[in-house]
Design a protein around this motif. Sequence first.
Motif, PDB file in Angstrom:
ATOM      1  N   MET A 145       0.828  -1.200   0.000  1.00 53.80           N
ATOM      2  CA  MET A 145       0.000   0.000   0.000  1.00 53.80           C
ATOM      3  C   MET A 145       0.866   1.255   0.000  1.00 53.80           C
ATOM      4  O   MET A 145       0.646   2.196  -0.762  1.00 53.80           O
ATOM      5  CB  MET A 145      -0.915  -0.029   1.230  1.00 53.80           C
ATOM      6  CG  MET A 145      -1.885   1.118   1.297  1.00 53.80           C
ATOM      7  SD  MET A 145      -2.942   1.190  -0.151  1.00 53.80           S
ATOM      8  CE  MET A 145      -3.671   2.804   0.046  1.00 53.80           C
ATOM      9  N   ILE A 149       1.450   4.369  -2.787  1.00 52.74           N
ATOM     10  CA  ILE A 149       1.413   5.824  -2.595  1.00 52.74           C
ATOM     11  C   ILE A 149       2.716   6.443  -3.107  1.00 52.74           C
ATOM     12  O   ILE A 149       2.713   7.424  -3.843  1.00 52.74           O
ATOM     13  CB  ILE A 149       1.201   6.166  -1.106  1.00 52.74           C
ATOM     14  CG1 ILE A 149      -0.179   5.707  -0.650  1.00 52.74           C
ATOM     15  CG2 ILE A 149       1.346   7.658  -0.867  1.00 52.74           C
ATOM     16  CD1 ILE A 149      -0.427   5.857   0.826  1.00 52.74           C
ATOM     17  N   LYS A 152       3.684   7.195  -6.839  1.00 53.94           N
ATOM     18  CA  LYS A 152       3.122   8.346  -7.545  1.00 53.94           C
ATOM     19  C   LYS A 152       4.036   9.560  -7.478  1.00 53.94           C
ATOM     20  O   LYS A 152       3.782  10.568  -8.112  1.00 53.94           O
ATOM     21  CB  LYS A 152       1.762   8.729  -6.937  1.00 53.94           C
ATOM     22  CG  LYS A 152       0.782   7.606  -6.881  1.00 53.94           C
ATOM     23  CD  LYS A 152       0.340   7.215  -8.267  1.00 53.94           C
ATOM     24  CE  LYS A 152      -0.523   5.972  -8.207  1.00 53.94           C
ATOM     25  NZ  LYS A 152      -0.725   5.377  -9.522  1.00 53.94           N
ATOM     26  N   THR A 153       5.083   9.475  -6.672  1.00 49.00           N
ATOM     27  CA  THR A 153       6.001  10.597  -6.557  1.00 49.00           C
ATOM     28  C   THR A 153       7.325  10.239  -7.208  1.00 49.00           C
ATOM     29  O   THR A 153       7.551   9.097  -7.592  1.00 49.00           O
ATOM     30  CB  THR A 153       6.273  10.929  -5.081  1.00 49.00           C
ATOM     31  OG1 THR A 153       7.031   9.850  -4.540  1.00 49.00           O
ATOM     32  CG2 THR A 153       4.997  11.078  -4.308  1.00 49.00           C
ATOM     33  N   LEU A 158      10.850   7.612  -0.353  1.00 53.10           N
ATOM     34  CA  LEU A 158       9.579   7.834   0.327  1.00 53.10           C
ATOM     35  C   LEU A 158       8.962   6.549   0.868  1.00 53.10           C
ATOM     36  O   LEU A 158       8.299   6.575   1.908  1.00 53.10           O
ATOM     37  CB  LEU A 158       8.605   8.521  -0.630  1.00 53.10           C
ATOM     38  CG  LEU A 158       7.639   9.486   0.023  1.00 53.10           C
ATOM     39  CD1 LEU A 158       8.382  10.545   0.775  1.00 53.10           C
ATOM     40  CD2 LEU A 158       6.761  10.125  -1.014  1.00 53.10           C
ATOM     41  N   LEU A 162       7.565   6.678   4.607  1.00 51.42           N
ATOM     42  CA  LEU A 162       6.143   6.493   4.895  1.00 51.42           C
ATOM     43  C   LEU A 162       5.892   5.146   5.554  1.00 51.42           C
ATOM     44  O   LEU A 162       5.003   5.003   6.386  1.00 51.42           O
ATOM     45  CB  LEU A 162       5.320   6.567   3.610  1.00 51.42           C
ATOM     46  CG  LEU A 162       5.347   7.840   2.785  1.00 51.42           C
ATOM     47  CD1 LEU A 162       4.487   7.678   1.559  1.00 51.42           C
ATOM     48  CD2 LEU A 162       4.834   9.011   3.583  1.00 51.42           C
ATOM     49  N   LEU A 215      -6.232   6.300  -5.632  1.00 55.76           N
ATOM     50  CA  LEU A 215      -4.836   6.470  -6.033  1.00 55.76           C
ATOM     51  C   LEU A 215      -4.613   6.038  -7.469  1.00 55.76           C
ATOM     52  O   LEU A 215      -3.718   6.541  -8.142  1.00 55.76           O
ATOM     53  CB  LEU A 215      -3.933   5.580  -5.175  1.00 55.76           C
ATOM     54  CG  LEU A 215      -3.548   6.002  -3.790  1.00 55.76           C
ATOM     55  CD1 LEU A 215      -2.668   4.943  -3.192  1.00 55.76           C
ATOM     56  CD2 LEU A 215      -2.792   7.306  -3.868  1.00 55.76           C
ATOM     57  N   GLU A 218      -4.296   8.252 -10.723  1.00 53.88           N
ATOM     58  CA  GLU A 218      -3.544   9.512 -10.635  1.00 53.88           C
ATOM     59  C   GLU A 218      -2.283   9.446 -11.479  1.00 53.88           C
ATOM     60  O   GLU A 218      -1.547   8.494 -11.424  1.00 53.88           O
ATOM     61  CB  GLU A 218      -3.198   9.818  -9.181  1.00 53.88           C
ATOM     62  CG  GLU A 218      -4.297  10.535  -8.441  1.00 53.88           C
ATOM     63  CD  GLU A 218      -4.725  11.814  -9.130  1.00 53.88           C
ATOM     64  OE1 GLU A 218      -3.865  12.625  -9.498  1.00 53.88           O
ATOM     65  OE2 GLU A 218      -5.950  12.018  -9.314  1.00 53.88           O
TER      66      GLU A 218
END
Lengths: 218, 217
Positions: A145, A149, A152-153, A158, A162, A215, A218
């Motif tokens: 999960m 997230i 997407k960056t 990250l 996270l 999500l 995106e």
Amino acid sequence: MNFSEIKYLLQKDFTQELRQKHTIGGLFIYIISTVFVCFLSFRQIVDIPTWNALFWIILLFAAIQATGKSFQQDTKSRLFYLFGLTSPQSYILSKMILNGIIIFILAIINYAFYSLLIGNPVENQSMFLIGLIFGSFGLAINFTMVSGIASKTSNQTLTAILGFPIILPLLMSVIRFSKNAIDGIDWSVNYKYLVVIICLKVMVVALSYVLFPYLWRE
Amino acid sequence: MKNYWWKILGIVMVLYAIIRGLLMDVPALPILNETIRNLYYHVTMWFGMMILLTISVIFSIKYLSSNNQKHDTVAIESANTGMLLGLLGLFTGMIWANFTWGAPWVNDPKLNGSAITLLIYFAYFILRSSLDEEQKKAKISAVYNIFAYVMLIVFLMILPRMTDSLHPGNGGNPAFSTYDLDEKMRWVFYPAIIGWTLIGVWMMQVRIRIKNIEYDN
């Protein structure tokens, strides 16, 4: 979402993994060399909490490596194709299952080499193995999960930033569970950690099931 | 007066909590002694933080269903202000712990849980700053914010209750609402919660206005 969708997505992912043997092979080498580095720096670990903690920390970092790339494998055009074919729920669930299986294989390799080189104080082997299964699927569910997230960056670190705080309650319960398994403590005492692990996993799966559709495109 | 009465109320309540909280008599309990006054500051600030973070998660959910940029601004700014109150609450708690437990930080589930919670919310801010496109930023961070809030509940409400904790209110230790909080203390405690929350909402409102002006230009 239905089960045949998940089955076909899993088939697709497995063929993909088998065609790109360098990624999965790289993970095997990663975990073996980490264990070897630990062997060279520790030689033999007698202290049980240290043995246990080091084992799970190695697996934690391997899991970060394994899940970090799981969303980058589907190229943009392939994702557009999947948008029309499957629901986001089956997509994320199939990724979780795939990562769970990969991390479980990594855990088994880790366990084999770790006990070969550093020693194996585990008294209740079957309980420890159950801890491995639940622990590796727990790591997979959380990090899948989170890497969904993070993918997407453009920030590569990250996933770790996270993921580490979110994984902690699960990791602490898994570490306690497997420490009790090493000490050979009875099921009647140890089952409650398993209940906590399962509850945390159900919670994260439910959250991802609800939130991943937002999500996806995106 | 119609629009800003609550700001005055907030100032009055916080001033009341500071003056009355420091001057009023408190029940003399062993170990705690005068440090019981920290109840007016540490606990109330964390109450304010919980209220602001709840506002934040509500607006994140609202953003996901409406795609309205204003909702996202409320979500981030209430999380920002909530973190400020959280940090202040953490520092006041550390001062208290230094007197009562003898060390500012001990290995305790509640304390570690709160430290991890702060890490989760800082990760939320980092996630936001690593996304450029406004809509994408709003949507992805809304998803993470809901995640973060659920983890906050797990860390602060559920896990400390399952294991032994030194922190008042957990592991059989008395907290407020049991015998150590007498009627007089309630008269400072509840106004302080309202006061900190109102001041927090005020700060949040100012920041939201600045953001909205920046966004419109």
